[in-house]
Scaffold this motif. Structure first.
Motif, PDB file in Angstrom:
ATOM      1  N   UNK A  72      65.739  48.459 -50.219  1.00 55.12           N
ATOM      2  CA  UNK A  72      65.229  49.240 -49.048  1.00 55.12           C
ATOM      3  C   UNK A  72      63.737  49.064 -48.336  1.00 55.12           C
ATOM      4  N   UNK A  73      63.746  48.378 -48.596  1.00 58.95           N
ATOM      5  CA  UNK A  73      61.642  47.664 -48.591  1.00 58.95           C
ATOM      6  C   UNK A  73      62.517  47.140 -47.109  1.00 58.95           C
ATOM      7  N   UNK A  74      63.260  45.931 -47.050  1.00 59.65           N
ATOM      8  CA  UNK A  74      63.370  45.320 -46.417  1.00 59.65           C
ATOM      9  C   UNK A  74      63.617  45.864 -45.049  1.00 59.65           C
ATOM     10  N   UNK A  75      64.572  47.079 -45.417  1.00 57.40           N
ATOM     11  CA  UNK A  75      65.205  48.356 -43.864  1.00 57.40           C
ATOM     12  C   UNK A  75      64.390  48.795 -43.860  1.00 57.40           C
ATOM     13  N   UNK A  79      72.419  58.959 -46.585  1.00 55.89           N
ATOM     14  CA  UNK A  79      71.130  59.063 -47.051  1.00 55.89           C
ATOM     15  C   UNK A  79      70.291  58.621 -46.962  1.00 55.89           C
ATOM     16  N   UNK A  80      70.486  57.144 -47.323  1.00 53.18           N
ATOM     17  CA  UNK A  80      69.466  55.795 -47.330  1.00 53.18           C
ATOM     18  C   UNK A  80      69.143  55.441 -46.223  1.00 53.18           C
ATOM     19  N   UNK A  81      70.012  55.938 -45.439  1.00 53.11           N
ATOM     20  CA  UNK A  81      69.276  55.239 -43.729  1.00 53.11           C
ATOM     21  C   UNK A  81      68.126  55.872 -43.102  1.00 53.11           C
ATOM     22  N   UNK A  82      67.640  57.065 -44.185  1.00 56.13           N
ATOM     23  CA  UNK A  82      66.352  57.851 -43.430  1.00 56.13           C
ATOM     24  C   UNK A  82      65.414  56.998 -43.561  1.00 56.13           C
ATOM     25  N   UNK A  83      64.978  56.706 -43.065  1.00 57.45           N
ATOM     26  CA  UNK A  83      62.993  55.781 -43.365  1.00 57.45           C
ATOM     27  C   UNK A  83      62.319  56.935 -44.349  1.00 57.45           C
ATOM     28  N   UNK A  84      62.796  58.256 -44.053  1.00 58.40           N
ATOM     29  CA  UNK A  84      61.650  59.123 -44.564  1.00 58.40           C
ATOM     30  C   UNK A  84      62.656  59.108 -45.826  1.00 58.40           C
ATOM     31  N   UNK A  99      66.327  67.106 -40.327  1.00 58.68           N
ATOM     32  CA  UNK A  99      65.347  66.484 -41.234  1.00 58.68           C
ATOM     33  C   UNK A  99      65.183  66.346 -41.937  1.00 58.68           C
ATOM     34  N   UNK A 100      64.409  67.936 -41.926  1.00 60.12           N
ATOM     35  CA  UNK A 100      63.742  68.403 -42.806  1.00 60.12           C
ATOM     36  C   UNK A 100      65.275  68.710 -45.033  1.00 60.12           C
ATOM     37  N   UNK A 101      66.032  69.085 -44.416  1.00 55.94           N
ATOM     38  CA  UNK A 101      67.169  69.034 -45.409  1.00 55.94           C
ATOM     39  C   UNK A 101      68.079  67.962 -45.896  1.00 55.94           C
ATOM     40  N   UNK A 102      67.655  66.866 -44.032  1.00 58.58           N
ATOM     41  CA  UNK A 102      68.568  65.558 -45.138  1.00 58.58           C
ATOM     42  C   UNK A 102      67.366  64.385 -45.930  1.00 58.58           C
ATOM     43  N   UNK A 103      66.220  64.778 -45.582  1.00 60.71           N
ATOM     44  CA  UNK A 103      65.423  63.887 -46.914  1.00 60.71           C
ATOM     45  C   UNK A 103      65.060  64.231 -47.536  1.00 60.71           C
ATOM     46  N   UNK A 104      64.964  63.985 -48.714  1.00 61.36           N
ATOM     47  CA  UNK A 104      64.866  64.066 -50.007  1.00 61.36           C
ATOM     48  C   UNK A 104      63.662  65.515 -50.608  1.00 61.36           C
TER      49      UNK A 104
END
Length: 269
Positions: A239-242, A211-216, A189-194
């Protein structure tokens, strides 16, 4: 379906003084046995940030960002929410086992224990927000009105963590291996989060969507928008709603798992 969430909010309000005391004691006790005490709480994250900065910016000169901001500042603003997320998830997952003597007390409301970890880690989180702010000013990037939305994203991250840690803390007494599973997931997750990279490095819309499917992603990008004066959170309604749908589902799942497993905690702890 939302009854447990209401009870949780009610319990937090009813036990707010006890919760604050718990959080302060938790922070103090974490480093009470070491010679340098609280120094280690600040040293480890700072060394981590400096190591990543030296390796990727000075050593490899890897083009992980779009070059709009200095890499050390870009890295730091991403690491601030990441450190808080990883520290809370790691400590709150073990909270029922750590406070097993309270779990066995019928009169104590153990529902508030995961929240005590959220609050105790806020002390370090606030410190690193201040560090990021100082570094930002040192590079000539001054906070504006956008910085106020940092409190919104902090609240969003805390809500997300509440649902997540309700789930992980509730199953940990029955499945101790969940800690090892989380450790592995955190590495990926560390590398999958920006945190280290910018999503603008990926030109493929499909890759960006995944990549944006990651809530973080929502939280980390939000922290950077707050520091750098980017967009307001209401300018990204999709994004906010998701994010809030995922968070709400986690809260419902976590609260119901806790309710079902709570009667059996004393049998396994």
């Amino acid at each position: 379906m939302f009854k447990e969430i209401y009870y949780f909010c009610h319990d937090i309000y009813q036990n707010k003084k006890l919760l604050i005391q718990f959080s302060v004691n938790d922070f103090k006790s974490r480093y009470a046995g070491s010679l340098l005490g609280i120094f280690w709480a600040f040293a480890n994250p700072l060394v981590t940030v400096l190591t990543y900065w030296f390796v990727f910016d000075i050593g490899l000169k890897a083009p992980l960002t779009d070059g709009k901001y200095p890499f050390i500042l870009f890295l730091l603003t991403g690491m601030v929410p990441w450190f808080y997320f990883s520290d809370v998830l790691g400590s709150a997952t073990n909270v029922f086992r750590e406070y097993s003597y309270l779990v066995k007390k019928v009169v104590f409301n153990i529902r508030i224990l995961p929240t005590s970890k959220l609050l105790s880690n806020l002390i370090m989180h606030s410190f690193f927000i201040l560090v990021a702010l100082v570094v930002s000013v040192a590079f000539g990037i001054y906070p504006n009105w956008h910085f106020l939305q940092l409190f919104y994203y902090m609240f969003a991250l805390m809500c997300f963590l509440t649902g997540l840690t309700w789930f992980t803390a509730s199953i940990q007494p029955f499945f101790p291996d969940v800690n090892q599973f989380i450790a592995i997931i955190m590495q990926a997750l560390m590398w999958g989060t920006p945190v280290l990279w910018s999503i603008n490095q990926f030109s493929n819309p499909t890759v960006q969507f995944v990549l944006k499917l990651n809530p973080l992603f929502y939280v980390v990008q939000g922290y950077r928008d707050a520091f750098f004066g980017g967009s307001w959170f209401w300018e990204n309604p999709t994004l906010s709603l998701y994010f809030w749908i995922v968070t709400l589902l986690l809260l419902v799942l976590g609260s119901n798992i806790f309710k079902r497993l709570k009667p059996h905690f004393s049998d396994v702890l």
